[in-house]
Scaffold this motif. Structure first.
Motif, short mmCIF file in Angstrom:
data_model
loop_
_atom_site.label_atom_id
_atom_site.label_comp_id
_atom_site.label_asym_id
_atom_site.label_seq_id
_atom_site.Cartn_x
_atom_site.Cartn_y
_atom_site.Cartn_z
N LYS A 1 0.83 -1.21 0.00
CA LYS A 1 0.00 0.00 0.00
C LYS A 1 0.87 1.26 0.00
CE LYS A 1 -4.36 -1.50 0.19
NZ LYS A 1 -5.20 -1.52 1.38
N SER A 15 -14.88 1.06 -4.73
CA SER A 15 -14.47 -0.02 -3.82
C SER A 15 -15.45 -0.12 -2.66
CB SER A 15 -13.05 0.23 -3.30
OG SER A 15 -13.04 1.26 -2.34
N ARG A 70 -5.79 0.04 -9.81
CA ARG A 70 -4.96 0.48 -8.70
C ARG A 70 -5.81 1.18 -7.64
NH1 ARG A 70 -1.97 4.13 -10.99
NH2 ARG A 70 -0.39 2.68 -11.78
N TYR A 91 -7.75 -1.37 -5.65
CA TYR A 91 -6.92 -2.07 -4.68
C TYR A 91 -6.57 -1.17 -3.49
CZ TYR A 91 -3.53 -4.84 -2.33
OH TYR A 91 -2.91 -5.55 -1.33
N GLY A 96 -8.31 -3.24 -1.16
CA GLY A 96 -7.54 -4.46 -1.40
C GLY A 96 -6.75 -4.94 -0.20
N MET A 141 -10.00 -7.87 -3.47
CA MET A 141 -10.50 -6.49 -3.49
C MET A 141 -12.02 -6.54 -3.38
SD MET A 141 -8.36 -4.90 -6.72
CE MET A 141 -9.03 -6.09 -7.89
#
Length: 282
Positions: free
Chosen positions: A8, A33, A101, A104, A108, A121
């Motif tokens: 991360k 997300s 990206r 995630y 994620g 994810m």
């Protein structure tokens, strides 16, 4: 730090924030997300990573959104901002990577590859989950989707796919670390398989030797041993004298050395005769 938090951090430090198109689609990835909450006219994003919360804030700022607040409680950073809308057009390969990206970074996680290969994810709904699966496929990454309690989770368990995924996100240091761990794991697994195989072969050889010794002893006890021809007597006596020797080693001890298969043939003949003996008869 853990492999997951290192990843991360690495992703949060990627220097592409001057690219307005790239950061718009990365922000979109965050927003779809499952870690984004919507309350009235606000969205809320929480994370334990200071790097990640700063990344999200910089994405907002570079997209012209300055009306946000960051708070910290316990180990959790939280950011609140107005609801963000991003229009999706036909995306380039690079912008599909940016969306992935963002997803995630938003929701994620990855297991420590020393213990288990597993990356996942979370997505808000089926529509966004299908979109993420589609983008991953177009980036040549195979993934799986599971729905549980109205939660949609994309996951990868294959080490090759996880390695490709990390490379896709631009996490070059994490890719190298992951590959280093994977090589070590593969080597350890091969060593373990060899050890287990050798142990199994040793046990098999030992059990066979015990059976041979028992039958040869029975032949001698029942007076049948002297009826064996000289070649069988010789190998039988060698087995009694060398209970732990391999067939190859026994073959080299004979007056006229023979190979492993020849020794095996002679001992089988001895065993066949011994198995036909009735212990009650002399």
């Amino acid at each position: 730090m853990s492999f997951s938090s290192d990843l991360k951090e690495e992703l949060s430090r990627i220097e592409n924030l001057a690219n307005k198109e790239a950061i718009r689609y990365e922000l979109f990835g965050y927003i779809i997300s499952s870690n984004i909450e919507e309350k009235k006219d606000k969205i809320i994003f929480s994370t334990e990573s200071e790097y990640n919360i700063n990344r999200f804030a910089r994405l907002l700022s570079n997209n012209g959104i300055e009306d946000y607040d960051i708070s910290f409680q316990g180990k959790i950073f939280t950011i609140k901002c107005p609801i963000v809308r991003v229009e999706l057009n036909e995306l380039s390969f690079e912008n599909k990577k940016n969306v992935i990206r963002g997803i995630y970074l938003g929701s994620g996680s990855i297991n420590n590859p020393e213990n288990k290969y597993h990356l996942e994810m979370g997505l808000k709904n089926q529509e966004y989950a299908d979109l993420a699966i589609k983008y991953l496929g177009e980036c040549n990454i195979k993934s799986n989707l599971i729905k549980k309690n109205n939660e949609y989770t994309i996951y990868l368990k294959d080490s090759d796919e996880i390695s490709k995924f990390l490379a896709l996100l631009g996490a070059n240091k994490s890719v190298l670390k992951f590959e280093e761990i994977r090589v070590q794991r593969d080597m350890n697994n091969k060593v373990n398989r060899l050890v287990n195989c050798e142990t199994a072969n040793m046990n098999k050889t030992m059990n066979a030797a015990i059976e041979q010794i028992e039958i040869i002893s029975k032949l001698k006890k029942n007076g049948k041993f002297e009826k064996l021809d000289d070649t069988l007597k010789e190998i039988a006596n060698l087995r009694l004298e060398n209970p732990s020797a391999t067939l190859t080693e026994l073959g080299k001890m004979l007056k006229t050395p023979i190979g492993k298969s020849g020794v095996n043939y002679r001992l089988k003949k001895v065993i066949e005769m011994g198995k036909n003996i009735d212990d009650n008869k002399k």
